[in-house]
Design a protein around this motif. Structure first.
Motif, PDB file in Angstrom:
ATOM      1  N   VAL A   1      24.973   5.002 -17.290  1.00  0.00           N
ATOM      2  CA  VAL A   1      25.870   6.245 -17.113  1.00  0.00           C
ATOM      3  C   VAL A   1      27.487   5.690 -16.907  1.00  0.00           C
ATOM      4  O   VAL A   1      27.528   5.210 -15.976  1.00  0.00           O
ATOM      5  N   ARG A   2      28.355   6.270 -17.541  1.00  0.00           N
ATOM      6  CA  ARG A   2      29.477   5.955 -17.326  1.00  0.00           C
ATOM      7  C   ARG A   2      30.265   7.457 -17.241  1.00  0.00           C
ATOM      8  O   ARG A   2      29.932   8.439 -17.739  1.00  0.00           O
ATOM      9  N   VAL A   3      31.306   7.431 -16.282  1.00  0.00           N
ATOM     10  CA  VAL A   3      32.017   8.604 -15.876  1.00  0.00           C
ATOM     11  C   VAL A   3      33.318   8.320 -16.460  1.00  0.00           C
ATOM     12  O   VAL A   3      33.886   7.480 -16.190  1.00  0.00           O
ATOM     13  N   LEU A   4      33.901   9.400 -17.411  1.00  0.00           N
ATOM     14  CA  LEU A   4      35.077   9.537 -17.780  1.00  0.00           C
ATOM     15  C   LEU A   4      35.929  10.739 -17.346  1.00  0.00           C
ATOM     16  O   LEU A   4      35.460  11.695 -17.060  1.00  0.00           O
ATOM     17  N   HIS A   5      37.095  10.488 -16.619  1.00  0.00           N
ATOM     18  CA  HIS A   5      38.121  11.383 -16.270  1.00  0.00           C
ATOM     19  C   HIS A   5      38.858  11.942 -17.259  1.00  0.00           C
ATOM     20  O   HIS A   5      39.785  11.044 -17.927  1.00  0.00           O
ATOM     21  N   GLU A   6      38.923  13.372 -17.804  1.00  0.00           N
ATOM     22  CA  GLU A   6      39.824  13.796 -18.868  1.00  0.00           C
ATOM     23  C   GLU A   6      40.758  14.419 -18.178  1.00  0.00           C
ATOM     24  O   GLU A   6      40.779  15.389 -17.169  1.00  0.00           O
TER      25      GLU A   6
ATOM     26  N   ASP B   1      44.859  16.170 -19.536  1.00  0.00           N
ATOM     27  CA  ASP B   1      45.841  16.559 -20.771  1.00  0.00           C
ATOM     28  C   ASP B   1      45.139  15.880 -22.100  1.00  0.00           C
ATOM     29  O   ASP B   1      45.843  15.091 -22.777  1.00  0.00           O
ATOM     30  N   GLY B   2      43.930  15.896 -22.192  1.00  0.00           N
ATOM     31  CA  GLY B   2      43.314  15.334 -23.541  1.00  0.00           C
ATOM     32  C   GLY B   2      43.141  13.962 -23.394  1.00  0.00           C
ATOM     33  O   GLY B   2      42.451  13.526 -24.626  1.00  0.00           O
ATOM     34  N   ARG B   3      43.235  13.185 -22.509  1.00  0.00           N
ATOM     35  CA  ARG B   3      43.002  11.773 -22.488  1.00  0.00           C
ATOM     36  C   ARG B   3      41.860  11.238 -21.407  1.00  0.00           C
ATOM     37  O   ARG B   3      41.811  12.229 -20.383  1.00  0.00           O
ATOM     38  N   ARG B   4      41.153  10.489 -22.097  1.00  0.00           N
ATOM     39  CA  ARG B   4      40.146  10.189 -21.205  1.00  0.00           C
ATOM     40  C   ARG B   4      40.172   8.412 -20.610  1.00  0.00           C
ATOM     41  O   ARG B   4      40.699   7.891 -21.375  1.00  0.00           O
ATOM     42  N   SER B   5      39.854   8.324 -19.353  1.00  0.00           N
ATOM     43  CA  SER B   5      39.847   7.070 -18.674  1.00  0.00           C
ATOM     44  C   SER B   5      38.874   7.014 -17.498  1.00  0.00           C
ATOM     45  O   SER B   5      38.147   8.021 -17.278  1.00  0.00           O
TER      46      SER B   5
ATOM     47  N   ARG C   1      23.150  18.276 -18.578  1.00  0.00           N
ATOM     48  CA  ARG C   1      23.619  19.407 -19.166  1.00  0.00           C
ATOM     49  C   ARG C   1      23.135  20.775 -18.600  1.00  0.00           C
ATOM     50  O   ARG C   1      23.868  21.500 -18.212  1.00  0.00           O
ATOM     51  N   ASP C   2      21.650  20.829 -18.320  1.00  0.00           N
ATOM     52  CA  ASP C   2      21.216  21.952 -17.615  1.00  0.00           C
ATOM     53  C   ASP C   2      21.532  22.236 -16.198  1.00  0.00           C
ATOM     54  O   ASP C   2      21.940  23.272 -15.357  1.00  0.00           O
ATOM     55  N   LEU C   3      22.124  20.872 -15.477  1.00  0.00           N
ATOM     56  CA  LEU C   3      22.598  21.074 -14.223  1.00  0.00           C
ATOM     57  C   LEU C   3      24.356  21.162 -14.007  1.00  0.00           C
ATOM     58  O   LEU C   3      24.812  21.266 -13.140  1.00  0.00           O
ATOM     59  N   GLY C   4      24.991  21.412 -15.383  1.00  0.00           N
ATOM     60  CA  GLY C   4      26.215  22.010 -15.414  1.00  0.00           C
ATOM     61  C   GLY C   4      26.983  20.825 -15.632  1.00  0.00           C
ATOM     62  O   GLY C   4      28.419  21.055 -15.692  1.00  0.00           O
ATOM     63  N   TRP C   5      26.503  19.475 -15.890  1.00  0.00           N
ATOM     64  CA  TRP C   5      27.571  18.409 -16.651  1.00  0.00           C
ATOM     65  C   TRP C   5      27.850  18.419 -17.879  1.00  0.00           C
ATOM     66  O   TRP C   5      26.862  18.910 -18.935  1.00  0.00           O
ATOM     67  N   HIS C   6      28.955  18.016 -18.079  1.00  0.00           N
ATOM     68  CA  HIS C   6      29.347  17.722 -19.771  1.00  0.00           C
ATOM     69  C   HIS C   6      28.983  16.274 -19.945  1.00  0.00           C
ATOM     70  O   HIS C   6      29.419  15.103 -19.319  1.00  0.00           O
TER      71      HIS C   6
ATOM     72  N   ASP D   1      27.979   9.246 -21.477  1.00  0.00           N
ATOM     73  CA  ASP D   1      29.154   9.830 -20.959  1.00  0.00           C
ATOM     74  C   ASP D   1      29.116  10.941 -20.202  1.00  0.00           C
ATOM     75  O   ASP D   1      29.124  11.902 -20.926  1.00  0.00           O
ATOM     76  N   VAL D   2      29.408  10.799 -19.058  1.00  0.00           N
ATOM     77  CA  VAL D   2      29.689  12.111 -18.078  1.00  0.00           C
ATOM     78  C   VAL D   2      31.094  12.136 -17.899  1.00  0.00           C
ATOM     79  O   VAL D   2      32.019  11.496 -17.345  1.00  0.00           O
ATOM     80  N   VAL D   3      31.675  13.513 -18.543  1.00  0.00           N
ATOM     81  CA  VAL D   3      33.111  13.550 -18.553  1.00  0.00           C
ATOM     82  C   VAL D   3      33.528  14.861 -17.661  1.00  0.00           C
ATOM     83  O   VAL D   3      32.790  15.902 -17.716  1.00  0.00           O
TER      84      VAL D   3
END
Length: 259
Positions: free
Chosen positions: A188-193, A195-199, A234-239, A253-255
């Protein structure tokens, strides 16, 4: 399902509690390596505190950590789920989960430790300081000591279930999935989005992983494949975005946009 967590750099310091008993820890097959690493760390910190601080990457204001390391065999212990602190563990908040979720955690959660290899939430540990990237003078890199022995412990803990790997890159080097296990490993990787950019942002990464584990434990989810884990999240509300399977597992990837 086995959920693999990294340790925290910061730890609570128990004031009371029985001393360390390696034979009482989970995964007894790791005891010989635990003894070697513990002896090396205690010896270094007791015999040469100044060198120990340099090896451990500690500054002059952190010499209490060196002194605690020198006394690890006699120091009081506490449960691992009370020892590890920091952003991930604050947001996981095992003590605040309901009784059923806490019981699931005892069976499904394991923490990768540079001193103890792999531990369960109920294992009693002293407060210690040993980062995963340290090279002990008498033994070499910590990761290389654990790499040959952690595979059996992970397989024992996972059984036939899914391995959900939330370790940081430092602790991922302690054990890597073999090709036969890869189909049931989800990294599992978490990405912070923004302004349309992810890091990858450390705070968002740690906080989200803690909340994600808490949600899985509370829901009683037991996915058997990476794809089913993605569905459960996803069922728990994650993207969640699912990568194609790879030789060492499947990345999810969890965004997130906010904690």
């Amino acid at each position: 399902m086995l959920i693999l967590l990294p340790p925290s750099e910061g730890k609570s310091v128990p004031r009371r509690g029985r001393p360390l008993d390696l034979d009482a820890l989970s995964f007894p097959g790791l005891t010989p390596t635990r003894e070697r690493v513990l002896d090396a760390l205690v010896g270094l910190c007791a015999d040469d505190p100044v060198r120990a601080g340099e090896v451990l990457g500690l500054g002059p204001t952190q010499l209490d950590d060196v002194r605690r390391n020198a006394d690890l065999r006699a120091a009081p212990t506490t449960r691992a789920d009370a020892l590890y602190t920091g952003v991930l563990y604050d947001h996981l908040d095992l003590a605040g989960l309901d009784a059923a979720a806490r019981r699931r955690a005892t069976r499904q959660v394991a923490v990768t430790s540079s001193l103890f290899g792999l531990v369960r939430p109920g294992d009693r540990l002293p407060s210690y300081r040993l980062a995963g990237g340290v090279r002990l003078p008498s033994l070499g890199p910590v990761a290389s000591l654990w790499r040959p022995v952690l595979g059996d412990a992970v397989l024992q803990a996972a059984g036939r279930g899914l391995v959900v790997d939330l370790r940081s890159s430092t602790y991922a080097a302690f054990w890597r999935p073999t090709p036969d296990l890869a189909p049931r490993v989800a990294t599992v990787r978490v990405l912070h989005e923004q302004d349309g950019r992810r890091s990858v942002v450390s705070h968002f990464n740690k906080a989200t992983k803690g909340r994600l584990v808490a949600a899985l434990l509370t829901a009683g989810a037991s996915p058997t494949t990476p794809a089913r884990l993605a569905e459960a999240l996803r069922d728990l509300g994650w993207h969640v975005e699912l990568d194609p399977p790879a030789a060492t597992g499947t990345r999810l990837d969890v965004v997130v946009r906010e904690v």
